[in-house]
Design a protein around this motif. Structure first.
Motif, PDB file in Angstrom:
ATOM      1  N   ILE A  25      88.387  16.700-101.827  1.00 39.60           N
ATOM      2  CA  ILE A  25      89.022  17.820-101.164  1.00 39.60           C
ATOM      3  C   ILE A  25      90.455  17.975-101.660  1.00 39.60           C
ATOM      4  CG2 ILE A  25      87.544  17.713 -99.126  1.00 39.60           C
ATOM      5  CD1 ILE A  25      89.803  16.328 -97.627  1.00 39.60           C
ATOM      6  N   THR A  26      90.993  19.154-101.492  1.00 38.91           N
ATOM      7  CA  THR A  26      92.331  19.461-101.969  1.00 38.91           C
ATOM      8  C   THR A  26      93.380  19.112-100.915  1.00 38.91           C
ATOM      9  OG1 THR A  26      92.330  21.702-101.063  1.00 38.91           O
ATOM     10  CG2 THR A  26      91.397  21.407-103.302  1.00 38.91           C
ATOM     11  N   GLY A  27      94.626  19.128-101.342  1.00 42.04           N
ATOM     12  CA  GLY A  27      95.714  18.925-100.397  1.00 42.04           C
ATOM     13  C   GLY A  27      95.713  19.987 -99.305  1.00 42.04           C
ATOM     14  N   ALA A  28      95.386  21.217 -99.683  1.00 45.22           N
ATOM     15  CA  ALA A  28      95.318  22.306 -98.691  1.00 45.22           C
ATOM     16  C   ALA A  28      94.206  22.043 -97.677  1.00 45.22           C
ATOM     17  CB  ALA A  28      95.105  23.642 -99.384  1.00 45.22           C
ATOM     18  N   GLU A  29      93.092  21.499 -98.135  1.00 44.68           N
ATOM     19  CA  GLU A  29      91.999  21.181 -97.216  1.00 44.68           C
ATOM     20  C   GLU A  29      92.374  20.016 -96.304  1.00 44.68           C
ATOM     21  OE1 GLU A  29      88.113  22.645 -99.715  1.00 44.68           O
ATOM     22  OE2 GLU A  29      89.190  20.877-100.416  1.00 44.68           O
ATOM     23  N   ILE A  30      93.086  19.045 -96.849  1.00 48.68           N
ATOM     24  CA  ILE A  30      93.581  17.950 -96.008  1.00 48.68           C
ATOM     25  C   ILE A  30      94.491  18.521 -94.929  1.00 48.68           C
ATOM     26  CG2 ILE A  30      95.067  15.911 -95.946  1.00 48.68           C
ATOM     27  CD1 ILE A  30      93.955  15.182 -98.734  1.00 48.68           C
ATOM     28  N   ALA A  31      95.366  19.425 -95.319  1.00 48.26           N
ATOM     29  CA  ALA A  31      96.264  20.061 -94.351  1.00 48.26           C
ATOM     30  C   ALA A  31      95.475  20.772 -93.256  1.00 48.26           C
ATOM     31  CB  ALA A  31      97.193  21.043 -95.060  1.00 48.26           C
ATOM     32  N   GLN A  32      94.438  21.478 -93.647  1.00 42.95           N
ATOM     33  CA  GLN A  32      93.617  22.190 -92.665  1.00 42.95           C
ATOM     34  C   GLN A  32      92.948  21.206 -91.710  1.00 42.95           C
ATOM     35  OE1 GLN A  32      90.449  24.519 -94.371  1.00 42.95           O
ATOM     36  NE2 GLN A  32      90.300  25.813 -92.561  1.00 42.95           N
ATOM     37  N   ILE A  33      92.399  20.133 -92.229  1.00 38.56           N
ATOM     38  CA  ILE A  33      91.742  19.132 -91.392  1.00 38.56           C
ATOM     39  C   ILE A  33      92.738  18.493 -90.431  1.00 38.56           C
ATOM     40  CG2 ILE A  33      90.585  16.884 -91.408  1.00 38.56           C
ATOM     41  CD1 ILE A  33      89.338  17.781 -94.139  1.00 38.56           C
ATOM     42  N   LEU A  34      93.960  18.241 -90.917  1.00 36.39           N
ATOM     43  CA  LEU A  34      94.977  17.603 -90.093  1.00 36.39           C
ATOM     44  C   LEU A  34      95.750  18.606 -89.231  1.00 36.39           C
ATOM     45  CD1 LEU A  34      96.425  14.997 -92.616  1.00 36.39           C
ATOM     46  CD2 LEU A  34      94.603  14.700 -90.926  1.00 36.39           C
ATOM     47  N   ARG A  35      95.370  19.860 -89.353  1.00 44.32           N
ATOM     48  CA  ARG A  35      96.008  20.946 -88.587  1.00 44.32           C
ATOM     49  C   ARG A  35      97.506  21.018 -88.840  1.00 44.32           C
ATOM     50  NH1 ARG A  35      92.693  22.037 -83.121  1.00 44.32           N
ATOM     51  NH2 ARG A  35      90.650  21.962 -84.066  1.00 44.32           N
ATOM     52  N   THR A  36      97.830  21.032 -90.124  1.00 49.84           N
ATOM     53  CA  THR A  36      99.215  21.209 -90.546  1.00 49.84           C
ATOM     54  C   THR A  36      99.213  22.162 -91.727  1.00 49.84           C
ATOM     55  OG1 THR A  36     101.281  20.039 -91.025  1.00 49.84           O
ATOM     56  CG2 THR A  36      99.281  19.167 -92.066  1.00 49.84           C
ATOM     57  N   THR A  37     100.305  22.286 -92.412  1.00 49.40           N
ATOM     58  CA  THR A  37     100.377  23.207 -93.543  1.00 49.40           C
ATOM     59  C   THR A  37     100.284  22.451 -94.868  1.00 49.40           C
ATOM     60  OG1 THR A  37     102.788  23.066 -93.740  1.00 49.40           O
ATOM     61  CG2 THR A  37     101.896  24.730 -92.208  1.00 49.40           C
ATOM     62  N   PRO A  38      99.841  23.152 -95.907  1.00 45.36           N
ATOM     63  CA  PRO A  38      99.832  22.514 -97.224  1.00 45.36           C
ATOM     64  C   PRO A  38     101.235  22.075 -97.661  1.00 45.36           C
ATOM     65  CG  PRO A  38      98.481  24.482 -97.250  1.00 45.36           C
ATOM     66  CD  PRO A  38      99.193  24.467 -95.927  1.00 45.36           C
ATOM     67  N   GLU A  39     102.248  22.824 -97.257  1.00 42.91           N
ATOM     68  CA  GLU A  39     103.623  22.469 -97.605  1.00 42.91           C
ATOM     69  C   GLU A  39     104.019  21.137 -96.968  1.00 42.91           C
ATOM     70  OE1 GLU A  39     102.828  26.647 -98.166  1.00 42.91           O
ATOM     71  OE2 GLU A  39     102.715  25.498 -96.309  1.00 42.91           O
ATOM     72  N   THR A  40     103.580  20.925 -95.734  1.00 47.31           N
ATOM     73  CA  THR A  40     103.879  19.665 -95.055  1.00 47.31           C
ATOM     74  C   THR A  40     103.221  18.499 -95.770  1.00 47.31           C
ATOM     75  OG1 THR A  40     104.174  20.755 -92.921  1.00 47.31           O
ATOM     76  CG2 THR A  40     103.633  18.404 -92.873  1.00 47.31           C
ATOM     77  N   VAL A  41     101.968  18.653 -96.142  1.00 43.38           N
ATOM     78  CA  VAL A  41     101.263  17.594 -96.870  1.00 43.38           C
ATOM     79  C   VAL A  41     101.957  17.332 -98.205  1.00 43.38           C
ATOM     80  CG1 VAL A  41      99.079  16.955 -97.984  1.00 43.38           C
ATOM     81  CG2 VAL A  41      99.064  17.979 -95.702  1.00 43.38           C
ATOM     82  N   SER A  42     102.395  18.382 -98.853  1.00 44.86           N
ATOM     83  CA  SER A  42     103.118  18.225-100.115  1.00 44.86           C
ATOM     84  C   SER A  42     104.422  17.454 -99.905  1.00 44.86           C
ATOM     85  CB  SER A  42     103.418  19.599-100.719  1.00 44.86           C
ATOM     86  OG  SER A  42     104.126  19.468-101.922  1.00 44.86           O
ATOM     87  N   ARG A  43     105.137  17.743 -98.836  1.00 46.63           N
ATOM     88  CA  ARG A  43     106.380  17.005 -98.540  1.00 46.63           C
ATOM     89  C   ARG A  43     106.077  15.537 -98.265  1.00 46.63           C
ATOM     90  NH1 ARG A  43     107.663  21.859 -95.892  1.00 46.63           N
ATOM     91  NH2 ARG A  43     107.097  21.016 -93.859  1.00 46.63           N
ATOM     92  N   TRP A  44     104.966  15.247 -97.586  1.00 42.88           N
ATOM     93  CA  TRP A  44     104.580  13.854 -97.348  1.00 42.88           C
ATOM     94  C   TRP A  44     104.339  13.158 -98.679  1.00 42.88           C
ATOM     95  CZ3 TRP A  44     100.059  14.842 -93.401  1.00 42.88           C
ATOM     96  CH2 TRP A  44     100.590  15.273 -92.175  1.00 42.88           C
ATOM     97  N   ARG A  45     103.638  13.862 -99.565  1.00 42.59           N
ATOM     98  CA  ARG A  45     103.239  13.265-100.848  1.00 42.59           C
ATOM     99  C   ARG A  45     104.457  12.870-101.687  1.00 42.59           C
ATOM    100  NH1 ARG A  45      98.602  13.188-103.440  1.00 42.59           N
ATOM    101  NH2 ARG A  45      97.663  14.875-102.245  1.00 42.59           N
ATOM    102  N   VAL A  46     105.480  13.706-101.676  1.00 37.69           N
ATOM    103  CA  VAL A  46     106.647  13.433-102.523  1.00 37.69           C
ATOM    104  C   VAL A  46     107.751  12.687-101.780  1.00 37.69           C
ATOM    105  CG1 VAL A  46     106.176  15.358-104.078  1.00 37.69           C
ATOM    106  CG2 VAL A  46     107.695  15.699-102.109  1.00 37.69           C
ATOM    107  N   GLY A  47     107.517  12.371-100.522  1.00 36.72           N
ATOM    108  CA  GLY A  47     108.474  11.574 -99.780  1.00 36.72           C
ATOM    109  C   GLY A  47     109.626  12.345 -99.163  1.00 36.72           C
ATOM    110  N   LYS A  48     109.518  13.666 -99.097  1.00 39.80           N
ATOM    111  CA  LYS A  48     110.583  14.461 -98.471  1.00 39.80           C
ATOM    112  C   LYS A  48     110.520  14.391 -96.953  1.00 39.80           C
ATOM    113  CE  LYS A  48     111.525  17.645-102.203  1.00 39.80           C
ATOM    114  NZ  LYS A  48     111.628  19.036-102.606  1.00 39.80           N
ATOM    115  N   SER A  49     109.365  14.026 -96.435  1.00 35.90           N
ATOM    116  CA  SER A  49     109.206  13.797 -94.994  1.00 35.90           C
ATOM    117  C   SER A  49     108.034  12.856 -94.803  1.00 35.90           C
ATOM    118  CB  SER A  49     108.980  15.116 -94.237  1.00 35.90           C
ATOM    119  OG  SER A  49     107.726  15.680 -94.556  1.00 35.90           O
TER     120      SER A  49
END
Length: 116
Positions: free
Chosen positions: A20-44
């Motif tokens: 699954i994609t990062g966007a799909e992970i975001a959907q499953i976790l009920r957050t945004t793809p941008e949030t998942v991206s920030r988690w991935r790069v350590g910005k949050s």
């Protein structure tokens, strides 16, 4: 290993195991793809509830990868399943622990019958 590195590794493991994609992970976790991206790069970092949900998704991905290859796992997640009263596993997982527990129970039944 930093928390952010561990989160990025978990996201990679999930994506690799069930395709699954990062966007799909975001959907499953009920957050945004941008949030998942920030988690991935350590910005949050994920808040506690999101972290628990992410780790639960990781556990389910590992369990499912014991039964299916990446494409098969993805298809299973997004298909309506008779053993789940016609619901899609991905929808149940996105609802949180109770839904994910139902999915895990079915995965365990499938594993028991596959390895019996």
């Amino acid at each position: 290993m930093t928390t952010q590195t561990a989160i990025a590794e978990k996201l990679d493991e999930i994506q690799g195991a069930i395709g699954i994609t990062g966007a799909e992970i975001a959907q499953i976790l009920r957050t945004t793809p941008e949030t998942v991206s920030r988690w991935r790069v350590g910005k949050s970092a994920p808040r506690q509830k999101s972290l628990e949900h992410l780790l639960l998704l990781d556990w389910l991905a590992v369990e499912l990868s014991e039964l299916y290859d990446t494409q098969g796992a993805r298809i299973w997640l997004y298909s309506h399943q008779p053993m789940l009263a016609g619901e899609r596993p991905v929808d149940l997982i996105s609802r949180g622990k109770k839904g994910a527990d139902r999915v895990l129970a079915v995965i365990n039944q499938l594993k028991d019958s596959a390895f019996a």
